[in-house]
Design an enzyme around this catalytic site. Structure first.
Site, short mmCIF file in Angstrom:
data_model
loop_
_atom_site.label_atom_id
_atom_site.label_comp_id
_atom_site.label_asym_id
_atom_site.label_seq_id
_atom_site.Cartn_x
_atom_site.Cartn_y
_atom_site.Cartn_z
N CYS A 133 -26.63 0.32 0.69
CA CYS A 133 -26.42 1.71 0.35
C CYS A 133 -27.27 2.58 1.27
CB CYS A 133 -26.79 1.95 -1.12
SG CYS A 133 -26.27 3.57 -1.66
N CYS A 183 -20.20 3.09 -4.49
CA CYS A 183 -21.46 3.49 -3.83
C CYS A 183 -22.40 4.19 -4.81
CB CYS A 183 -21.21 4.35 -2.61
SG CYS A 183 -22.71 4.47 -1.60
N GLU A 201 0.86 -1.19 0.00
CA GLU A 201 0.00 0.00 0.00
C GLU A 201 0.90 1.24 0.00
OE1 GLU A 201 -3.49 1.05 0.13
OE2 GLU A 201 -2.31 2.88 -0.07
N ASP A 242 -13.83 -3.02 -4.62
CA ASP A 242 -14.19 -2.23 -5.81
C ASP A 242 -13.48 -2.69 -7.08
OD1 ASP A 242 -15.67 -0.77 -4.01
OD2 ASP A 242 -14.54 1.11 -4.24
N LYS A 252 -20.67 -1.53 -5.64
CA LYS A 252 -19.34 -1.48 -5.02
C LYS A 252 -19.39 -0.62 -3.76
CE LYS A 252 -17.04 -2.06 -9.48
NZ LYS A 252 -16.56 -3.45 -9.26
N THR A 253 -19.41 -1.29 -2.60
CA THR A 253 -19.48 -0.56 -1.33
C THR A 253 -18.61 -1.23 -0.27
OG1 THR A 253 -21.32 -1.86 -0.44
CG2 THR A 253 -21.92 0.08 -1.73
N GLN A 258 -14.14 6.57 3.35
CA GLN A 258 -14.74 7.37 2.28
C GLN A 258 -16.25 7.64 2.43
OE1 GLN A 258 -13.31 5.72 -1.57
NE2 GLN A 258 -11.67 4.79 -0.38
P1 FAD Z 1 -10.26 1.45 -1.28
O1 FAD Z 1 -10.81 1.51 0.10
O2 FAD Z 1 -10.44 2.64 -2.15
O3 FAD Z 1 -8.74 1.05 -1.15
C1 FAD Z 1 -7.90 0.79 -2.25
C2 FAD Z 1 -6.47 0.91 -1.74
O4 FAD Z 1 -5.58 0.41 -2.74
C3 FAD Z 1 -6.09 2.36 -1.48
O5 FAD Z 1 -5.57 2.49 -0.19
C4 FAD Z 1 -5.05 2.66 -2.54
O6 FAD Z 1 -4.04 3.55 -2.11
C5 FAD Z 1 -4.47 1.27 -2.81
N1 FAD Z 1 -3.90 1.14 -4.15
C6 FAD Z 1 -4.33 1.70 -5.30
N2 FAD Z 1 -3.50 1.39 -6.30
C7 FAD Z 1 -2.53 0.60 -5.77
C8 FAD Z 1 -1.37 -0.02 -6.31
N3 FAD Z 1 -1.05 0.14 -7.59
N4 FAD Z 1 -0.59 -0.73 -5.49
C9 FAD Z 1 -0.89 -0.89 -4.16
N5 FAD Z 1 -1.99 -0.31 -3.60
C10 FAD Z 1 -2.77 0.44 -4.40
N6 FAD Z 1 -19.54 2.48 0.93
C11 FAD Z 1 -20.48 2.08 1.82
O7 FAD Z 1 -20.50 0.91 2.23
N7 FAD Z 1 -21.44 2.95 2.29
C12 FAD Z 1 -21.45 4.24 1.91
O8 FAD Z 1 -22.30 5.01 2.38
C13 FAD Z 1 -20.47 4.69 0.99
N8 FAD Z 1 -20.46 5.99 0.59
C14 FAD Z 1 -19.44 6.44 -0.19
C15 FAD Z 1 -19.39 7.78 -0.51
C16 FAD Z 1 -18.35 8.29 -1.26
C17 FAD Z 1 -18.32 9.75 -1.60
C18 FAD Z 1 -17.30 7.42 -1.69
C19 FAD Z 1 -16.13 7.95 -2.47
C20 FAD Z 1 -17.35 6.06 -1.39
C21 FAD Z 1 -18.42 5.55 -0.65
N9 FAD Z 1 -18.53 4.19 -0.33
C22 FAD Z 1 -19.51 3.76 0.52
C23 FAD Z 1 -17.68 3.20 -1.03
C24 FAD Z 1 -16.53 2.63 -0.21
O9 FAD Z 1 -15.74 3.65 0.34
C25 FAD Z 1 -15.70 1.74 -1.13
O10 FAD Z 1 -16.56 0.78 -1.76
C26 FAD Z 1 -14.60 1.00 -0.40
O11 FAD Z 1 -13.72 1.90 0.24
C27 FAD Z 1 -13.82 0.12 -1.38
O12 FAD Z 1 -12.80 -0.56 -0.71
P2 FAD Z 1 -11.54 -1.11 -1.52
O13 FAD Z 1 -10.64 -1.68 -0.49
O14 FAD Z 1 -11.99 -1.93 -2.66
O15 FAD Z 1 -10.89 0.21 -2.13
#
Ligand code: FAD
Length: 394
Positions: free
Chosen positions: A338, A161, A35, A295, A303-304, A43
């Site tokens: 959601c 989301c 990371e 995601d 995607k949440t 988020q």
């Molecule tokens: P992320 O949490 O985004 O993490 C991905 C990680 O991978 C990051 O830390 C990034 O730095 C790292 N990364 C990226 N590229 C690389 C690379 N090349 N090498 C190594 N690491 C890398 N969800 C809900 O459940 N309820 C809600 O109400 C909700 N509201 C939202 C509102 C907004 C405005 C937003 C933006 C999102 C919302 N979400 C909500 C969605 C939720 O935040 C995401 O679905 C969730 O964070 C996805 O998790 P993830 O681990 O897949 O990705």
């Protein structure tokens, strides 16, 4: 070559939750999280930051404090995957080997797919909740608007989301009403899709919310350009390809999103660019020692973070089974949730699975706006995230 038993790509919601659950299951596992970021963001809070209820930095924690005890943090960015060789390469050229790989780098935000957006976001009435760098501008422009047109957009394709583009629209409308300027402001919600929400039970109540609030939904509108000088938003109609222009005084943009390029260009990607995993076991369809969630995955659900809460235990059970030469039998049903904020004291908690059937937690009807659910979003869910989910407890 640096080598770990389990390598997790991404230390976001999914990566940290999986790392914590693996260590809880067996503290002797050799787990590494790759990371690059110093900060980790909750988020979902960004909706409430955009609505003026929290400061942006309240959504952040130091990544170092979240990496579970005993897990190696490799503070680098993954550049490419070599699944046949069981290794990844980081952007400084280091190769890291693994026995098992978990891919969770999240979704990519494509600011440059809307002409003029990258240059204008955060300035002159153009804002977006989709980055820590721009989320504060949302509240600034909502607060400053006293008359004119407030535009809110939702692009074509998957976004994180799916309900979030609407939430900030409803908060803004509520703010305009509470501060006495509502009669001077037209609130328009433009979306590329044909309906407000994929699941009928919640779509019906959200259409009623729009009607009551006099929020005008304009369907099949896909934002393609921002002209900040003339304050115009340019759309392509999804069916007719006609160009449509709407003048704005403030615009909240939900930018187009996709699988991260380094995933889409890898052997791990399916046709649409996402990490191609079995929708029930979360195991990669071609590389059995690779798993994916969150995601960046191909899982055909909204995607949440809430979806990840249900995906992570399934993935961990199946990964541990694989390590013991057993077939993965735990199954994810597509659960996602959601919490659609509809104002400063109301929320519709949508919860459903792959079949589009409601999969509701509470014993009351969730297709209603509720104060209790709003309070849970504002105070309960953040606490559960930091102290429960990321610790692998809930
Ligand atoms: P992320 O949490 O985004 O993490 C991905 C990680 O991978 C990051 O830390 C990034 O730095 C790292 N990364 C990226 N590229 C690389 C690379 N090349 N090498 C190594 N690491 C890398 N969800 C809900 O459940 N309820 C809600 O109400 C909700 N509201 C939202 C509102 C907004 C405005 C937003 C933006 C999102 C919302 N979400 C909500 C969605 C939720 O935040 C995401 O679905 C969730 O964070 C996805 O998790 P993830 O681990 O897949 O990705």
């Amino acid at each position: 070559m640096n080598h770990h038993q389990i390598v997790i790509v991404g230390g976001g919601t999914a990566g940290i939750t999986v790392a914590a659950r693996l260590k809880n299951a067996d503290a002797s596992l050799d787990v590494a999280v790759i990371e690059p970021s110093e900060k980790h963001y909750y988020q979902p809070l960004w909706t409430l930051v955009g609505g003026g209820m929290f400061e942006a930095d309240e959504s952040a924690r130091n990544e170092a404090e979240l990496i579970p005890y005993g897990v190696n943090w490799i503070k680098k960015r993954v550049a490419s995957f070599s699944p046949a060789a069981n290794s990844i390469t980081t952007d400084d050229g280091e190769t890291i080997g693994y026995d098992y790989l978990v891919v969770a780098p999240g979704i990519q935000i494509n600011w440059d797919q809307v002409k003029g957006l990258k240059e204008s976001v955060g300035k002159d009435g153009v804002c977006s909740n989709y980055s820590i760098d721009t989320v504060a501008s949302t509240w600034k422009f909502i607060r400053e608007l006293k008359q004119g047109v407030a535009l809110f957009t939702q692009p074509a394709g998957a976004v994180k989301c799916g309900g979030a583009p609407q939430k900030i629209c409803y908060l803004a409308e509520d703010h305009f009403r509470r501060t006495g300027v509502r009669d001077n402001v037209d609130v328009i919600f433009t979306l590329a899709g044909p309906r407000l929400f994929a699941v009928d039970r919640y779509r019906i109540v959200l259409e009623q919310v729009c009607q009551r609030k006099k929020v005008e939904p304009r369907y099949r509108h896909n934002l393609v350009e921002i002209r900040p000088a003339s304050k115009e938003a340019v759309y392509r109609h999804m069916d007719t390809d006609e160009e449509l222009v709407i003048k704005y005084d403030m615009i909240h943009v939900t930018p187009p999103m996709s699988a991260p390029d380094f995933v889409a260009q890898s052997e791990l990607a399916g046709e649409t660019g996402w990490v191609e995993v079995d929708k029930h076991t979360l195991q990669h369809t071609r590389f059995p020692n690779v798993y994916g969630l969150g995601d960046a995955s191909s899982l055909p659900t909204s995607k949440t973070g809430a979806a990840i809460r249900k995906q992570a235990p399934v993935l961990v059970a199946n990964l541990l089974a694989s390590m013991n030469q057993q077939s993965p039998t735990a199954s994810y049903d597509g659960y996602t949730s959601c919490p659609v904020v509809t104002g400063y004291d109301s929320l519709v908690l949508a919860e459903f699975d792959y079949s589009g059937q409601p999969a509701e937690t509470f014993p009351f009807e969730q297709d209603k706006e509720r104060f209790s659910m709003f309070m849970s979003k504002k105070f309960g869910l953040p606490a559960m995230y930091w102290h429960g989910m990321l610790k692998g407890r809930v």
